[in-house]
Every structure is written in structure tokens, then in C-alpha cells.
Scaffold this motif. Structure first.
Motif, PDB file in Angstrom:
ATOM      1  N   ASP A 129       0.834  -1.195   0.000  1.00 57.90           N
ATOM      2  CA  ASP A 129       0.000   0.000   0.000  1.00 57.90           C
ATOM      3  C   ASP A 129       0.873   1.250   0.000  1.00 57.90           C
ATOM      4  N   GLU A 130       1.903   1.245   0.852  1.00 56.56           N
ATOM      5  CA  GLU A 130       2.799   2.406   0.899  1.00 56.56           C
ATOM      6  C   GLU A 130       3.443   2.629  -0.454  1.00 56.56           C
ATOM      7  N   ASN A 131       3.875   1.538  -1.056  1.00 54.94           N
ATOM      8  CA  ASN A 131       4.549   1.634  -2.351  1.00 54.94           C
ATOM      9  C   ASN A 131       3.610   2.209  -3.399  1.00 54.94           C
ATOM     10  N   GLU A 132       2.359   1.785  -3.321  1.00 57.91           N
ATOM     11  CA  GLU A 132       1.399   2.221  -4.315  1.00 57.91           C
ATOM     12  C   GLU A 132       1.098   3.723  -4.183  1.00 57.91           C
ATOM     13  N   ASN A 166     -11.181   3.287 -10.474  1.00 57.38           N
ATOM     14  CA  ASN A 166      -9.743   3.078 -10.275  1.00 57.38           C
ATOM     15  C   ASN A 166      -9.240   1.920 -11.123  1.00 57.38           C
ATOM     16  N   PRO A 167      -9.313   2.028 -12.429  1.00 52.13           N
ATOM     17  CA  PRO A 167      -8.969   0.856 -13.252  1.00 52.13           C
ATOM     18  C   PRO A 167      -7.551   0.353 -13.015  1.00 52.13           C
ATOM     19  N   ALA A 168      -6.594   1.239 -12.907  1.00 52.00           N
ATOM     20  CA  ALA A 168      -5.203   0.788 -12.794  1.00 52.00           C
ATOM     21  C   ALA A 168      -4.966   0.066 -11.478  1.00 52.00           C
ATOM     22  N   LEU A 169      -5.628   0.542 -10.421  1.00 48.20           N
ATOM     23  CA  LEU A 169      -5.418  -0.050  -9.106  1.00 48.20           C
ATOM     24  C   LEU A 169      -5.940  -1.476  -9.037  1.00 48.20           C
ATOM     25  N   PHE A 174       8.619   5.544  -0.651  1.00 47.89           N
ATOM     26  CA  PHE A 174       8.835   4.179  -0.178  1.00 47.89           C
ATOM     27  C   PHE A 174      10.225   3.699  -0.577  1.00 47.89           C
ATOM     28  N   ALA A 175      10.586   3.972  -1.818  1.00 52.32           N
ATOM     29  CA  ALA A 175      11.917   3.571  -2.280  1.00 52.32           C
ATOM     30  C   ALA A 175      12.992   4.278  -1.464  1.00 52.32           C
TER      31      ALA A 175
END
Lengths: 335, 555
Positions: A217-220, B20-23, A226-227
Motif C-alpha cells: 500500500d505504501e509503495n502504491e 480506479n482501473p489501474a489499481l 517508499f523507495a
């Protein structure tokens, strides 16, 4: 999705270990990852490729040539001035159902039809040179493509003799295969070409699974942040690989350990020499990663399941899994 | 689940995706009808505002799918004209994939890669009828939602006046994340992707309803929409969920603080599990039950369907040759062969020659198809009576021997055992020794001989194999003496009549078969059965595995 930091991957230690070993010594000959879908196989491989320091390539060279090896590139005209630039370590995802053309490269139709020139259009093998070639569901790959890959992986060179073309270019890459053995067995010849194999399972531990959800989730939400948060950890991994690479030629393998390796291979009935070779190279890389100057039995024991489990001859009467058989042999031989 | 609930859930999943298609990677819409058409039209309009919407025909070839040289345009223009592939042109948008249950493995793999890169989302239109007619697992794994809308008559498209932006919704707290993990484990879901999808769905559901923090309702919706369709086992309600308090302490202590979960949390797990169990779609339930019947462990996943598309004779490139006699011209390859010579040939021809392309006979290429009729050997084994165990063991030996060569020959093996009241598929068609071992590990034996039931089960499998383009062969291991009728009653006469009837039906289908008589003294009944089947008869009193394999291979 941007690449996930390698060190942020939760659990899956065996897989990470195998990938690190392959990064330290590419001669180990690739990693085969067995496991269910959605267990982070491709994420881990991709992450490692992204973590590795950039390589120097010749600008405009379609074969990822290193400046000092530009002679080998079919694009190079002797005397031509070259410029070296930094490029990320290539990571090529070979899709199921890839045609021979796409893998090996083919006649450049655009140039041929347009200008009437015979020109080679490099394939995925050229793209993967000096990097990683990842094949998901390798057990479902067409046999003839598998044969091509094996040939190139073994020789480190792609030789194209078709469409009136005659081209050779270097193609050295770490082959990473993944697949689920329940969906079709791999041919033993193909399995044997892989240096190491690992079995990944989905993390059983609820806390681990929660941690995974948090990190993804954090990365998204904030990939860059995050990196950055994991950059230090990734830096450590990088340093460890670099150190191990430098130390590798100096790591010693005592005679007694070599004998241990031979007797282990004999005890489990691993066919061919490749098992012993991989044991030796793997233990050395492992010792180098641990910062040790000498290979010990500890390294051997740790590497044995990875190096041998896919080389055991199938025994219809023995239902025991390969890993158990290796562990049993280790126990009997070395206590 | 009531129809209203199904509609609500389909509407929810659909709108979460459209926003939110990409998600979420995509959605499977199973079942045809006007409702689906309306959904597709809505999605096309809504998503089309921000990105491309591209329909991928099921038969699309690699060139068009991935892009490449537009041959017609190139020849006309005299210079290279590149056309973007369908997948590339969908970048940042959505693809619509009709007949997703029939999509070829290589097409699915390319789409899966594009989804993985975050390039696009996929709306999979699944027209499957049978429970195992579903889109390839590489795709269903990568899309968050799967809705069965075949029974819907009412529109799914809604308005969400209170909807907020997803970015404004916080992450779920620890104990709710744990609930997701516990529920997924109870449903037998291995994939980590499912967890992430569920988490995202909970947040997106909260956003849809204008909430800043996702609550239990949002969680429940996420479990119903994401986890339920992925179930591989039906959760055991009476058993308490795994004790989360035992789990090791989190390394991330700054978050939310307390690790020990309260009673309410565990209650929440129960509620979620019940919600999930109620929302498992019908075809998934059928699959799970089908698997349970066959004695599988449930974690196999949707194994096998994928191989279907790979089996058909597939074009294997081209080779030099002259078309005719059923050999088809490979146009692209012929042009490709001719291309490099165009300038030279043009120079060599007379000035009044106006031909745009110069093609010689030596350039011609013909299509080369791979004939890969995979074979499937179905063992139907009489597991009745006292000698059952040894017979089954021999059959098992034969199955394993054939499987051990299977990766060389690309053949599959299945095993049906019939005993007591009916027949049971112990091993569905497979090439995998791993699966075979597991299925064969516990072999039931003893009881009466429902011969007709066994033959019917074998015929069903064989016909399904034919449909997949495989060549089935049936090996019946029996003494030919059926004594249990189809209705399960111990009626010797009815059983005999039914068995011969079933065998004749079998023969009418033209299925290859062999009857292996495994009684200590060969009998007339088995020979009669072979006759009715139109197959070979082989008395083999000791039922040796090796002899059996040899006989079947010589069929």
C-alpha cells in the motif's frame, strides 16, 4: 507498477538468497522458482535487477554491449567512435507464447521493405544481455522455444542463421524461470540447466501477510518515498553483493569439502556433473556473501537443497519430496 | 445470496473498477446479456474520458496485438509504416476481452504482462457455461473482481453522489488488515495479490461512500467482492479462526500500538468469513465441490484449463514450399523472404515492368501447423471386492509409468475408480506426477461393482477430452461382472443390462478402448463387455503394470 525495493520483500529468504547468489556469480546458471501464483516471484527478480548498479553500455548499441566488448556487437563498424553511457541492468520478461522471431531476433521488415536492406532486428535475447531473463510459467512454454533458450543460455551467444541472415551476438543473462509443478512437469533436461531451484510458498504467518499489505500500500501511494525509505537497506544489499563479487576469486574450497560434495551427489543420486559444479560455485558465492574466506560445511548444507533438489532422478516408488531426500542424505553423511 | 444482493455487489465491484482501473487491474463479468452490454457501454464512456478503451478480438494475431510493421501500408508507401499494437494503444486505459474463457495462453500472457506493468486494466467478458470454463488463471489472478451477472435482469449502473477521492482514504488499521489476512487464509487463498486487492477495495469502497476512514462495512464489501470469488475451500464455520494473538510481534511498533487483538476483532473475522462464504459465486462453489469429490486438497487452484488453448494445432511458422494441396500460403513470410531482394530485382527488370513487388517462386513460404493431438488415457478401474487393493495398486503403477513418460510424449492420464454405489474420478486428466501422487495416495477399495456407472464416468471424461481436441483412450480394468445398478441398488441383472447398454453407447461415440480382464481366471463377461465396447480384450490375470502400459500404447 514501479519496482519494489528488494529489501522490502517480506520473508521468502530462500528465494532472495538464490537470487543474490546468481547476482554474485552469474555462471551459476540461473534460478528456477517453483510456487503458486501471487507469491512475489517476479517481484523479487525484478526488484533485484532494479537494485543492481547501472551498467556501462555503448550508446545506441542494440545489443547492450559493454564498451570494452564492442567488437562483439553486430552494430559496430571498426573504427567507429563510441560513447559509453549508464543504463539500468536489463530485466526482460519473456511471455508465454513468444515466437522464435521475437526471442532470437529477425529480419528488420521495416528496413527490408522500405529501403530494401537486409538488416537484423534484435530479439529479446539481445535485450536481456548482461541482465535477467525472466520466464513466468516456463513449464507451459513451447518446447522449441525452450530448446532455443537452453542453447543460448549454455553458449552465451546467439547465433542466427535464418531469413538469409547470418548474425552472432553475445547473450549472457541470468535465466530466471518460474512455474507451478502442478500445472505440468518440466523436462528434466531443462531443469538440469538451472543452477539453483527454490520452492516458494505463500507466507503462512498472518503478521507477515499484514506487513505485506502495508508495504504494498505504501509503495502504491508514494512509490518514491517508499523507495527512499528502503534505499539504505537496498544499499547494504548492494554493498554485500559488490564485496562478495570482489572476494569471490579468493574464496578457497578445501579438498575435504570437495569430497563432501562428491559423496553427497552420489548419495542422493544426482545425475551428471552439473550438480557438483553448482554445489561448488554456490557454496563459494555463499561464503563470499557471508564475508568468509573459506567454504565450510555450513555453506554446503545451506546450498545443497537449492543446488540439487531439481536434479534428483524421479523415483516412482519413493514418494518423498526431493528436499527431504537431500536433507536425509545430509543428515546421514554429515550428522 | 438474493438477487438484489448479487446486483448490489456487481454494481459495487464494477464502479470500484471504473473509478480506479489501474489499481484493480480489471474485472471478470461472467454471463451474457443486456446488463453486461450496458456495463461495457458505461465503462467505455466513463473510462474513455481519461484513457483509451480498446476491444481485443479473441483471434487477434501477434502482429496486431503487439504492434509491428503494417505490411499493406508499407508496400503502398514504399517505406516502413509501423502500426501500434492493440495492447500498446490501450496503455493507460482499459481493454475489453470478449470470450475471455477461450483466450489463448499466449494472448493471456501478454495481457498479464501489461497488467503487471500497470499499463492497463482488463474487462474480461466470460461466456463460460461449465464450472471449469473460465478465463485463464494468469488473468483472473491479476484482476481484482469477478462477478457472475448471468442472472441479472436489472441495471447495475448507479450514481454515487457522496463519492470521495481514493487518495483521501487512510490505510486500514492493523487489526482490520489482520482480519483480511485471516479471512483469506480460511478461504484457502494463497496469493498475496488477493490481499492487496482486498485492502484497496476496502479503501475504495469507503471512498465511494464518502468516508475518510474505512470501517467494517467497507471491509465486508472487500471480502465479498475480492476474496469470495477466489475461495479454494469452503471455510469451516464452527472451528475458531486461527488464534492471531499467537502471531509474533510486529516489527512495526509505531503503528496503531496494540498487537493483542480484542474479542470484537475475532468476532469481526467470523462476520467477514460468513459474508465471504455467502458470496462465493456459484461456479466457484461447483469447482470447489468438484475438487472435493475427486479428493483434491483444494489448493490446486484453477489448474488445467489453461492447457486447453495450447493443445489445438497451432501455426508453427512457415517453411519454404509451394501452396496448394491444402497447404496454405504464408503471406507475411513470403514477403519477408522476398523483401531484401526488391532493389536488386527491380534493377534487373525491364523499365516497363510496373510491378510494385517482385516475388519469385523461391520466396514462397507455406504455413506449417503443428499437429499436436494430445492423448489422454483414462483408466477406469474396478475397485470392488477383495482383490481391489492389488488391482488398484497395479493400475496406479501403470498410471505412474505412463506419467513418467508424459512430459516427453505430452500425454495426459486420468483415473476413475468404481466401487460400492458409484464411480469417482480419483485423478482428473493431468500430466503432473505431483498431482497424480497426491490423488492416488489414498485409494479406496472394496464393495460392489457399479460397472455401468464407471463406464458412464469414463465416457464423460472422454467426451470432454474430445472437445478439448485431445484423443482419449479408455482402459477398463475389470472382471466384467457388474452387480450394482446405476441407481445404486444391488441388482445383478439390471447391472449387467445397464453395463452392456453403457458400453454400446460408448462404442457409438467411436471411442478407442481396451478391456483388461484382471480376474484370476479370465471370464466370458469381460470379453462380452469388450465386444460391446467395440474395443480390444486382454486377459491379464496378474495385471502387471508394464504389460498393461505396453498393451495400451499399442492400441
Amino acid at each position: 507498477m514501479g519496482s519494489f525495493p528488494f529489501s522490502a520483500i517480506v520473508g521468502q529468504d530462500e528465494m532472495k538468497q538464490a537470487l543474490l547468489i546468481a547476482a554474485v556469480d552469474a555462471r551459476i546458471g540461473g534460478v528456477m522458482i517453483f510456487g503458486d501464483r501471487g507469491t512475489g516471484k517476479s517481484t523479487a527478480a525484478r526488484a533485484l535487477a532494479a537494485t543492481l548498479p547501472p551498467i556501462m553500455v555503448v550508446e545506441g548499441c542494440r545489443f547492450n554491449s559493454a564498451p570494452e566488448q564492442i567488437d562483439a556487437s553486430p552494430d559496430y563498424v571498426p573504427g567507429q567512435k563510441i560513447k559509453a553511457v549508464k543504463a539500468p541492468v536489463p530485466f526482460v520478461d519473456l511471455p508465454l507464447g513468444s515466437t522464435e522471431d521475437r526471442v532470437l531476433g529477425t529480419l528488420d521488415l521495416e528496413r527490408a521493405l522500405g529501403a530494401g536492406e537486409k538488416h537484423f532486428e534484435p530479439g529479446l535475447l539481445a535485450k536481456a544481455h548482461r541482465g535477467f531473463l525472466y520466464i513466468d510459467e516456463i513449464n507451459l512454454l513451447e518446447d522449441h522455444v525452450v530448446d532455443l533458450l537452453l542453447d543460448v543460455a549454455a553458449s552465451g551467444e546467439n547465433l542466427v542463421e535464418r531469413d538469409g541472415l547470418s548474425i552472432r551476438h553475445p547473450a549472457r543473462f541470468v535465466l530466471i524461470g518460474s512455474g507451478n509443478p502442478e500445472e505440468g512437469e518440466l523436462r528434466p533436461q531443462l531443469l538440469d540447466r538451472f543452477g539453483l531451484s527454490v520452492e516458494v510458498r505463500t507466507p503462512e504467518d498472518i503478521a507477515d501477510r499484514v506487513e505485506i499489505m502495508k508495504r504494498c500500500d505504501e509503495n502504491e501511494r508514494d512509490g518514491r518515498g517508499f523507495a527512499a525509505a528502503w534505499a539504505d537497506e537496498d544499499g547494504k544489499v548492494l554493498k554485500r553483493i559488490a564485496k562478495a563479487k570482489a572476494a569471490l576469486p579468493k574464496v578457497e574450497t578445501p579438498e575435504s569439502i570437495l569430497e563432501d560434495m562428491a559423496s553427497l551427489c552420489k548419495a542422493v543420486g544426482a545425475d551428471g556433473l552439473r550438480g557438483e559444479l553448482t554445489l561448488m560455485r554456490g557454496s563459494r558465492a555463499l561464503a563470499a556473501l557471508d564475508g568468509k574466506k573459506q567454504v565450510t560445511r555450513k555453506h554446503l548444507k545451506k546450498i545443497a537443497p537449492l543446488a540439487l533438489r531439481h536434479r534428483l532422478r524421479r523415483n516412482i516408488l519413493d514418494e518423498t519430496g526431493s528436499t527431504t531426500r537431500i536433507e536425509r542424505a545430509l543428515e546421514e553423511l554429515f550428522g | 445470496m438474493s438477487e438484489a444482493a448479487v446486483i448490489d455487489d456487481a454494481a459495487l465491484a464494477f464502479h470500484l473498477l471504473v473509478r480506479n482501473p489501474a489499481l484493480f487491474g480489471g474485472i471478470v463479468l461472467r454471463g451474457q446479456g443486456p446488463v453486461r452490454d450496458e456495463m461495457v457501454a458505461f465503462a467505455t464512456a466513463a473510462i474513455g474520458k481519461n484513457g483509451p478503451v480498446v476491444k481485443i478480438p479473441p483471434n487477434v494475431d501477434a502482429e496486431r496485438r503487439l504492434g509491428g510493421l503494417d505490411l499493406a501500408a508499407t508496400l503502398a508507401a514504399g517505406q516502413g509504416v509501423v502500426r501500434a499494437g492493440l495492447l500498446d494503444s490501450a496503455a493507460g486505459g482499459v481493454i475489453i476481452l470478449p470470450m475471455a474463457e477461450r483466450v489463448a495462453a499466449n494472448v493471456a500472457a501478454h495481457i498479464a504482462q501489461a497488467i503487471d506493468r500497470g499499463d492497463l486494466a482488463a474487462i474480461l467478458l466470460d461466456d463460460g457455461h461449465e464450472p471449469d470454463e473460465v478465463p485463464p488463471a494468469v488473468l483472473t489472478e491479476r484482476v481484482a473482481f469477478c462477478c457472475d451477472i448471468s442472472l441479472l435482469r436489472e441495471s447495475c449502473v448507479r450514481d454515487w453522489p457522496k463519492a470521495k477521492k481514493l487518495a483521501k482514504v487512510d490505510r486500514l488499521d492493523n487489526s482490520r488488515l489482520q482480519s483480511i489476512a485471516v479471512t483469506a487464509a480460511a478461504l484457502g487463498i494463497a496469493s498475496v495479490r488477493a490481499l492487496n486487492f482486498a485492502h484497496a477495495a476496502a479503501r475504495a469502497h469507503a471512498a465511494l461512500h464518502g468516508r475518510k476512514v474505512a470501517g467494517d462495512d467497507d471491509l465486508e464489501a472487500a471480502v465479498r467482492l475480492v476474496l469470495a470469488p477466489r475461495a479454494t475451500q469452503i471455510p469451516q464455520m464452527e472451528a475458531p479462526p486461527p488464534e492471531p494473538a499467537d502471531s509474533p510481534p510486529q516489527d512495526n511498533e509505531a503503528d496503531e500500538g496494540n498487537d493483542s487483538r480484542k474479542i470484537e476483532d475475532i468476532d469481526l473475522d467470523d462476520i467477514l468469513l460468513e459474508a465471504a462464504a455467502a458470496a462465493i459465486p456459484r461456479h466457484i462453489l461447483d469447482q470447489i465441490e468438484g475438487r472435493a469429490l475427486r479428493g483434491g486438497k483444494g489448493q490446486v487452484g484453477r489448474v488445467g484449463q489453461k492447457q486447453k488453448s495450447a493443445l489445438r494445432g497451432r501455426p508453427m511458422g512457415a517453411r519454404r514450399g509451394v501452396p496448394g494441396h491444402g497447404r496454405k500460403l504464408a503471406l507475411i513470410d513470403s514477403l519477408r523472404a522476398a523483401a531484401p531482394w526488391q532493389n536488386i530485382r527491380r534493377r534487373a527488370t525491364r523499365a516497363d515492368d510496373r510491378r510494385k513487388i517482385h516475388i519469385r517462386k523461391s520466396d514462397l513460404r507455406i504455413r506449417h501447423y503443428e499437429q499436436r493431438r494430445e492423448s489422454l488415457t483414462i483408466f477406469a478401474v474396478d475397485a470392488s471386492g477383495s482383490s481391489a487393493l492389488s488391482r488398484l495398486a497395479e493400475a496406479k503403477g501403470a498410471v505412474e509409468m505412463m506419467l513418467a513418460q508424459a512430459y516427453v510424449k505430452r500425454s495426459q492420464v486420468a483415473l476413475i475408480a468404481f466401487r460400492q454405489a458409484g464411480a469417482e474420478i480419483l485423478l482428473p486428466p493431468t500430466r503432473s506426477l505431483t498431482r497424480a501422487r497426491r490423488a492416488l495416495a489414498a485409494l479406496p477399495g472394496g464393495g460392489g461393482t457399479p460397472l455401468a456407472a464407471g463406464l458412464l464416468a469414463a465416457r464423460q471424461l472422454a467426451e470432454a477430452a474430445l472437445k478439448r481436441g485431445q484423443t482419449p483412450t479408455v482402459a477398463v480394468l475389470t472382471d466384467g461382472k457388474g452387480n450394482v445398478a446405476l441407481d445404486g441398488s444391488a441388482n445383478r441383472d439390471a447391472a449387467a443390462v445397464e453395463a452392456i447398454g453403457a458400453a454400446q453407447g460408448f462404442a457409438a461415440q467411436g471411442l478407442a478402448s481396451i478391456v483388461i480382464d484382471i480376474s484370476p481366471r479370465p471370464r466370458a463377461e469381460a470379453a462380452e463387455l469388450a465386444d460391446a465396447l467395440g474395443g480390444r480384450y486382454l486377459p491379464l490375470p496378474q495385471a502387471q503394470s508394464a504389460a498393461m502400459v505396453a498393451a495400451i500404447e499399442n492400441l
